[in-house]
Motif scaffolding. Structure first.
Motif, mmCIF file in Angstrom:
data_model
loop_
_atom_site.group_PDB
_atom_site.id
_atom_site.type_symbol
_atom_site.label_atom_id
_atom_site.label_comp_id
_atom_site.label_asym_id
_atom_site.label_seq_id
_atom_site.Cartn_x
_atom_site.Cartn_y
_atom_site.Cartn_z
ATOM 1 N N LEU A 151 0.828 -1.212 0.000
ATOM 2 C CA LEU A 151 0.000 0.000 0.000
ATOM 3 C C LEU A 151 0.862 1.261 0.000
ATOM 4 C CD1 LEU A 151 -2.858 -1.009 2.465
ATOM 5 C CD2 LEU A 151 -2.968 -0.816 -0.031
ATOM 6 N N THR A 152 1.934 1.233 0.756
ATOM 7 C CA THR A 152 2.842 2.381 0.774
ATOM 8 C C THR A 152 3.482 2.564 -0.592
ATOM 9 O OG1 THR A 152 3.285 1.972 3.102
ATOM 10 C CG2 THR A 152 4.834 3.387 1.942
ATOM 11 N N GLY A 153 3.875 1.461 -1.218
ATOM 12 C CA GLY A 153 4.471 1.540 -2.552
ATOM 13 C C GLY A 153 3.504 2.099 -3.578
ATOM 14 N N VAL A 208 7.596 14.494 -1.596
ATOM 15 C CA VAL A 208 7.000 13.306 -0.994
ATOM 16 C C VAL A 208 7.639 12.011 -1.501
ATOM 17 C CG1 VAL A 208 4.842 12.026 -0.745
ATOM 18 C CG2 VAL A 208 4.823 14.505 -0.636
ATOM 19 N N LEU A 209 8.040 12.006 -2.756
ATOM 20 C CA LEU A 209 8.584 10.783 -3.345
ATOM 21 C C LEU A 209 9.808 10.251 -2.599
ATOM 22 C CD1 LEU A 209 8.087 8.755 -5.551
ATOM 23 C CD2 LEU A 209 9.482 10.145 -7.080
ATOM 24 N N PRO A 210 10.801 11.071 -2.252
ATOM 25 C CA PRO A 210 11.928 10.529 -1.481
ATOM 26 C C PRO A 210 11.505 10.008 -0.110
ATOM 27 C CG PRO A 210 12.528 12.621 -2.481
ATOM 28 C CD PRO A 210 11.067 12.438 -2.695
ATOM 29 N N ALA A 211 10.578 10.718 0.537
ATOM 30 C CA ALA A 211 10.104 10.255 1.842
ATOM 31 C C ALA A 211 9.350 8.930 1.689
ATOM 32 C CB ALA A 211 9.204 11.305 2.476
ATOM 33 N N GLY A 212 8.584 8.798 0.625
ATOM 34 C CA GLY A 212 7.857 7.548 0.383
ATOM 35 C C GLY A 212 8.794 6.395 0.125
ATOM 36 N N ARG A 213 9.830 6.655 -0.642
ATOM 37 C CA ARG A 213 10.808 5.597 -0.913
ATOM 38 C C ARG A 213 11.518 5.171 0.373
ATOM 39 N NH1 ARG A 213 12.858 8.293 -6.414
ATOM 40 N NH2 ARG A 213 11.299 7.368 -7.779
ATOM 41 N N ALA A 214 11.829 6.143 1.201
ATOM 42 C CA ALA A 214 12.462 5.826 2.481
ATOM 43 C C ALA A 214 11.517 4.980 3.341
ATOM 44 C CB ALA A 214 12.852 7.096 3.215
ATOM 45 N N GLU A 215 10.220 5.312 3.304
ATOM 46 C CA GLU A 215 9.231 4.536 4.066
ATOM 47 C C GLU A 215 9.116 3.112 3.525
ATOM 48 O OE1 GLU A 215 6.433 3.640 6.924
ATOM 49 O OE2 GLU A 215 7.709 5.387 6.778
#
Length: 144
Positions: free
Chosen positions: A54-56, A70-77
């Motif tokens: 779901l995060t991906g 947001v994209l870098p933070a999402g990738r880190a998550e």
């Protein structure tokens, strides 16, 4: 000490069928416990995987305005979630290995107890047979 003697006397009085029934019941209980542990571990891994998916999905379709922040933070998550999945899988594997080793240890303990009991009974029967061969019927009845 008193409880140990009581248990030993109680164990000697049990028939071999009862002893094997108890041993197999313990093994069945251990198998059920290992299955439940595996089920719980797999459920935890499934939940972590769902969260990662779901995060991906959320990070793959960001609004164009926030894409750069947001994209870098999402990738880190996603990476953090993947690490959690790996750690959870390793923990589940460790728990299963521990459960299997415990089952093996208990199996060895039961085998040793049964061997000791059977050996003691064979020795007593052998002594009774020797007394019967000598003609000492009273002593043979007491030994049996």
């Amino acid at each position: 000490m008193r409880n140990r003697l009581f248990f030993a006397q109680y164990w000697r009085k049990l028939s071999i069928t009862t002893k094997f029934t108890l041993a197999l019941s313990v093994f069945l209980l251990l198998i059920v416990l290992m299955a439940l542990t595996g089920l719980l571990a797999l459920t935890a891994v499934r939940r972590q995987a769902e969260t990662a998916i779901l995060t991906g999905i959320e990070t793959q379709q960001p609004p164009s305005e926030l894409a750069e922040t947001v994209l870098p933070a999402g990738r880190a998550e996603v990476e953090r979630t993947q690490m959690q999945i790996i750690q959870t899988s390793q923990f589940a594997s460790a728990v299963l290995v521990f459960a299997v080793l415990t089952a093996i240890l208990l199996a060895v303990l039961v085998v040793l107890l049964l061997n000791n009991s059977i050996t003691r009974n064979v020795v007593q029967l052998n002594d009774a047979a020797i007394r019967l061969q000598r003609g000492d019927l009273d002593a043979a009845e007491k030994a049996a």
